[in-house]
Each structure stands twice: as C-alpha cells, then as structure tokens.
Design an enzyme around this catalytic site. Sequence first.
Site, PDB file in Angstrom:
ATOM      1  CG  HIS A  12      96.244 -17.065  49.030  1.00  0.00           C
ATOM      2  ND1 HIS A  12      97.414 -17.837  49.357  1.00  0.00           N
ATOM      3  CD2 HIS A  12      96.359 -15.932  49.526  1.00  0.00           C
ATOM      4  CE1 HIS A  12      98.073 -17.055  49.954  1.00  0.00           C
ATOM      5  NE2 HIS A  12      97.528 -15.564  49.945  1.00  0.00           N
ATOM      6  CG  HIS A  24     101.286 -17.528  46.824  1.00  0.00           C
ATOM      7  ND1 HIS A  24     102.437 -18.095  47.438  1.00  0.00           N
ATOM      8  CD2 HIS A  24     100.938 -16.709  47.874  1.00  0.00           C
ATOM      9  CE1 HIS A  24     102.781 -17.520  48.484  1.00  0.00           C
ATOM     10  NE2 HIS A  24     101.734 -16.799  48.918  1.00  0.00           N
ATOM     11  CG  HIS A  45     104.865 -16.967  51.765  1.00  0.00           C
ATOM     12  ND1 HIS A  45     104.183 -15.822  51.177  1.00  0.00           N
ATOM     13  CD2 HIS A  45     106.306 -16.824  51.328  1.00  0.00           C
ATOM     14  CE1 HIS A  45     104.836 -15.280  50.338  1.00  0.00           C
ATOM     15  NE2 HIS A  45     105.941 -15.763  50.417  1.00  0.00           N
ATOM     16  CE  LYS A  54     100.417 -18.023  53.764  1.00  0.00           C
ATOM     17  NZ  LYS A  54      99.973 -17.151  53.005  1.00  0.00           N
ATOM     18  CG  ASP A  77      98.711 -13.929  47.275  1.00  0.00           C
ATOM     19  OD1 ASP A  77      98.202 -13.557  48.197  1.00  0.00           O
ATOM     20  OD2 ASP A  77      99.711 -13.845  46.912  1.00  0.00           O
ATOM     21  CG  HIS A 114      96.329 -11.015  51.312  1.00  0.00           C
ATOM     22  ND1 HIS A 114      96.854 -11.131  52.397  1.00  0.00           N
ATOM     23  CD2 HIS A 114      96.866 -11.799  50.197  1.00  0.00           C
ATOM     24  CE1 HIS A 114      97.833 -12.351  52.267  1.00  0.00           C
ATOM     25  NE2 HIS A 114      97.602 -12.686  51.098  1.00  0.00           N
TER      26      HIS A 114
HETATM   27  O1  DOR Z   1     102.602 -10.163  47.148  1.00  0.00           O
HETATM   28  C1  DOR Z   1     102.263 -10.561  48.387  1.00  0.00           C
HETATM   29  N1  DOR Z   1     101.517  -9.630  49.207  1.00  0.00           N
HETATM   30  N2  DOR Z   1     102.570 -11.752  48.893  1.00  0.00           N
HETATM   31  C2  DOR Z   1     102.426 -11.943  50.141  1.00  0.00           C
HETATM   32  O2  DOR Z   1     102.683 -13.031  50.475  1.00  0.00           O
HETATM   33  C3  DOR Z   1     101.666 -11.026  50.904  1.00  0.00           C
HETATM   34  C4  DOR Z   1     100.833 -10.195  50.292  1.00  0.00           C
HETATM   35  C5  DOR Z   1     100.262  -9.061  51.007  1.00  0.00           C
HETATM   36  O3  DOR Z   1      99.873  -9.404  52.016  1.00  0.00           O
HETATM   37  O4  DOR Z   1     100.154  -7.920  50.583  1.00  0.00           O
HETATM   38 ZN    ZN Z   2      98.840 -14.043  50.234  1.00  0.00          ZN
END
Ligand code: DOR
Ligand code: ZN
Length: 350
Positions: free
Chosen positions: A16, A177, A139, A102, A251, A18
């Site tokens: 996971h 998460h 999520h 997702k 995450d 970003h």
């Molecule tokens: O804290 C988070 N940030 N939770 C999420 O689900 C998305 C993520 C983000 O993309 O910044």
């Molecule tokens: Zn995430």
Amino acid sequence: MTEITQITLRRPDDWHVHFRDDDMLSSVVPATVAEFARAIVMPNLVPPVTTVAGAEAYRDRINAAVPKGLEFKPLMTAYLTDQTSADELRQGFAAGVFAAVKLYPQGATTNSTSGVSDIANVMSVLETMQEIGMPLLIHGEVTDPDIDIFDREAVFIERVLTPLIAKLPGLKVVFEHVTTKEAVDFVLGGDVKTLAATITAHHLVINRSDLFKGGIRPHLYCLPIAKRELHRQALRAAATSGDARFFLGTDTAPHGAHLKESACGCAGVYSAPVAMPVYTQAFEDEGALDRLEAFASLNGPTFYGLPVNDAKITMTRQDWTVPETIMTGEGVALKPFMAGEILAWQLKAL
Ligand code: DOR
Ligand code: ZN
C-alpha cells in the site's frame, strides 16, 4: 541473551503506497525502491486512475523514476467509482495491468470525491471481480458525519463489510491499514484465502494521544486516524503473530509540509524513508524478529497469488538519525515519519 545485531530476510514488498505524480513522484519513489521489490500503488491521483490506459501511463512514469540498476515492480490499481465498467477491470486484470481495485467510500479521505457513494452501485462490478479473482482493497471507514471519527472503522465493519462478505463470500478483500481491535478480530474470523489486512508502520507506533503530545502534531494525522492504546496493542499482536492474513502496507502518503502544517492540514504520514527500520523495531520490541519475514515478505505475495522475492535484504542494528526534512526536486519540504528521531535499525546497503 546475546543481542541480535542483524537479520536477513527475503526482500519485502509494500502492499500500500501513495506515489503521487510529477515532481513528488520522482522524489519519493527511490525511498520505496530502496527497501521493497514491489508495491501496490494507490490510484487516488487527481484525476484518479480509472482506466487501463491511465494505469499503464502512470506505471511508465513510476518506472522512469526508479533509480538505474534497481529492480522494482509497481503493481497498479484501479480506482472504483459509481461508474466503473466491469469490462475495463476485466481487461486490465487479464492484461496484467491492474493487480487490484481500490474502493474509497466517497469523501472518506484524500482525493476520494470520485469514490463510491453507495456500495449497492458497484455490486455487479464486485460480482465480476469475485468471478475473475481480482482483489478488492478497501478503505474501511464510513463517511456518515454523525459517526465519531474514532468509530468510523468499527462501524464500517458492521454496516458495509459484514454484509458485503456475506453476499460475495468468494471476493478477495484486503481490509487496508487496519487501526482497531475490531478490525483485527473481524479479519481473524474470516477465510484466509479471501480476507486479509495490511498494517502500517506508524499505527504500530503511535496511538491517539500521540497526536496531541505537547501540542497538535499534524505530521501524525492520517486516515484512518490512530486509535486508543488498546488498539495499537491489538495491531502489534496481529502483525507479529505470523498469521498469514496480516501483511505489510505502509500507506506512505507524502504531502508538502506546508499542506499539513495548516489550519486545515491534510491526512497522510510519509513513512517510506523509515518503513523497514520502524517495522523491525516493532517486531524486536515484541520478541518476534523471527516472524518479520512472514509479515513483510511472505504473507502478501501468498494472498495475491504472486511468487515471493528471491533477493534478500539485511537489516542491521546501527543507530541513525532520521532527517528533519526531505526536499523534493522542486523544493517542496516533506517531513518524514520519526523526523529527527534516532532509530536503531537500518537497511544494510546492497
Ligand atoms: O492518511 C491518508 N492519506 N489516508 C488515506 O486514505 C489517503 C492518504 C493520502 O492519499 O494522502
Ligand atoms: Zn492509502
């Protein structure tokens, strides 16, 4: 007892992440690639990644940011909307472009405005996914404003996840998460082939009091938000149990420091630069270093039906100080998780 000073394990994967796009993408990809062989890449860009062509183009931009000579495989995901066509998913999964889908409940978190407004709207798409064995990454928070932010995950289990799994028992689901004892217990009550969960490094370390220790700590704010200490303990027990249903997903979610240190700061912890050291410390604290490999390198591939990595990494016990700030190529400041702290483990250079 002699202290363990190093531990070698199969190269882990991060289920996971970003990566964002553009300048941020090229600045953050190397930190993940340094530790992990593969990563499940979240599709919550603006606009989100919803098509096979969009995912291929994004995958190419990620690959272009991988430092020369390093092996890394991004595993792409499709962002589920009320309008997603089952054919697009079918085609992308068959072509090996989409590894998973997702589901963001609409409005639950960063860039989720195009998310699913009601699970009933996507049932036929989910039926197709069940049929073809395509994992759904969830999520798991309700967005009902009447539900307290600290209860949103537990209420999601009751209102959405339990009925969904009853309707589609063959659908492969990753509860992403997880932050509560309720989520851990729910996953433990499921079928190991179809229900699993990722656990972040930061949720193993912080509880909700840490968000306000000495003042408000915007860099610890993420969604789902950290919960009470009893939940952190449940997450630690689950992660370090060796149970095949729990695996590593950081995450890691970078945002410019100016966007977090603001009157309305955004959610996300940038943990990639410290991920394996923090997980290793948590496993050591729990007397479970022998189970780190299962969590970090074995359970994820098994659930996704992918081979485990052949390469190895070694974590060594050596103090280092996490930088206070990491700058992107274009000069945006990022504050990593554990900024300024001394960590006892580090990845041995290859
Ligand atoms: O804290 C988070 N940030 N939770 C999420 O689900 C998305 C993520 C983000 O993309 O910044
Ligand atoms: Zn995430």
